[in-house]
Write an enzyme that holds these catalytic residues in place. Structure first.
Site, mmCIF file in Angstrom:
data_model
loop_
_atom_site.group_PDB
_atom_site.id
_atom_site.type_symbol
_atom_site.label_atom_id
_atom_site.label_comp_id
_atom_site.label_asym_id
_atom_site.label_seq_id
_atom_site.Cartn_x
_atom_site.Cartn_y
_atom_site.Cartn_z
ATOM 1 N N CYS A 95 0.829 -1.206 0.000
ATOM 2 C CA CYS A 95 0.000 0.000 0.000
ATOM 3 C C CYS A 95 0.870 1.267 0.000
ATOM 4 C CB CYS A 95 -0.983 -0.051 1.160
ATOM 5 S SG CYS A 95 -2.369 1.073 0.941
ATOM 6 N N HIS A 234 -3.687 -5.350 1.236
ATOM 7 C CA HIS A 234 -2.944 -5.606 2.479
ATOM 8 C C HIS A 234 -2.944 -7.088 2.834
ATOM 9 C CE1 HIS A 234 -2.414 -1.446 4.187
ATOM 10 N NE2 HIS A 234 -3.353 -1.188 3.305
ATOM 11 N N GLU A 236 -1.121 -8.498 4.998
ATOM 12 C CA GLU A 236 -0.924 -8.627 6.450
ATOM 13 C C GLU A 236 -2.225 -8.449 7.228
ATOM 14 O OE1 GLU A 236 -0.506 -5.976 4.762
ATOM 15 O OE2 GLU A 236 -0.981 -4.227 5.992
#
Ligand code: GLN
Length: 270
Positions: A95, A234, A236
């Protein structure tokens, strides 16, 4: 070998902790260091096998998301990152980190000292909606050979950004990007079979399938070698199955699909 990951955070970075956790769950050793600490001692880059710029609002997105942070990658850290690029090491930008890598020129089209100065420019700019947008999207993997993306073809991940739209100065650049394997991930229709074929400059999915109007539905770019990846989604934020909004209805359990990206990176060094 368990790789060491350098996660560089700048004023405004806010996804470094969960990114470190994902890498450590995958078996790596992750150090979260402030950019100023790395600038004090650029050679410490050599102690790491993976360089990661996580998500957030570095420098408050002032003068454009990732712009200020990216200039540090061109300048004092340039030599160390050059050694990364020449060794069998990996670089990941998530990002805001993608915005930083692209605008530093570490990914195609971004200019900067890394960029190929006379190639058509590309940038990451404001979503067509003009708003910050958070949602889950479906992604098609165009580089299943990539160090971070091996074995991934069709995956859902969350996005959360205001400046996620890839814009190019010359749509003809897509031919070169496809030839050189730069298109790593594309937004895909939320339902049904993935439409066949590669990216095309003149057709993009309507929102919210393409949430920001990104050129050729591109959600992530790679360098030609398949060892540098920048992506707006994302991974994560999908470490655990229950992070998916429909995990009960889909009967998901255990790890989230985002963990595959981190496990791929660690296994690259086996
Ligand atoms: N989640 C993020 O990293 C956001 C990136 C950047 N601040 C944007 O809004 O586009």
């Amino acid at each position: 070998m368990s790789p060491r990951v350098l996660i560089v955070r700048a004023p405004g970075t806010n996804c470094d902790e969960e990114t470190a956790r994902a890498f450590e769950t995958a078996g790596a050793t992750a150090d979260r260091l402030h950019l100023f600490r790395v600038l004090e001692e650029p050679d410490l880059l050599d102690r790491y096998q993976i360089f990661c710029v996580p998500g957030g609002f570095s420098y408050g997105d002032d003068i454009g998301s990732g712009v200020i942070f990216s200039r540090h990658l061109n300048g004092p850290l340039g030599e160390g990152l050059g050694r990364f690029l020449n060794a069998d090491k990996l670089i990941l930008g998530i990002c805001n980190g993608f915005q930083v890598l692209l605008k530093s020129g570490l990914l195609p089209g971004g200019g900067g000292t890394w960029g190929r100065q006379n190639e058509p420019a590309a940038t990451l700019t404001w979503n067509e909606s003009g708003r910050y947008d958070c949602r889950w999207v479906r992604l098609r993997v165009d580089r299943p050979d990539h160090a971070f993306l091996r074995g991934m073809t069709d995956v859902e991940m969350p996005i959360a950004h205001a400046e996620g739209r890839i814009a190019v100065s010359d749509p003809a650049v897509l031919d070169e990007w496809v030839k050189n394997g730069h298109v790593a991930l594309r937004y895909a229709p939320r339902k049904g079979e993935l439409p066949p074929g590669g990216p095309t400059a003149d057709v993009t999915l309507a929102a919210p399938d393409n949430p920001n109007g990104s050129f050729a539905d591109i959600a992530g770019l790679s360098d030609a070698s398949g060892k540098v990846l920048g992506l707006m989604p994302h991974p994560e934020r999908f470490q655990y199955a229950h992070q998916h909004p429909r995990w009960t209805r889909l009967g998901l359990s255990g790890e989230g699909a985002g963990m595959k990206l981190f496990r791929n990176a660690v296994e690259w060094f086996d």
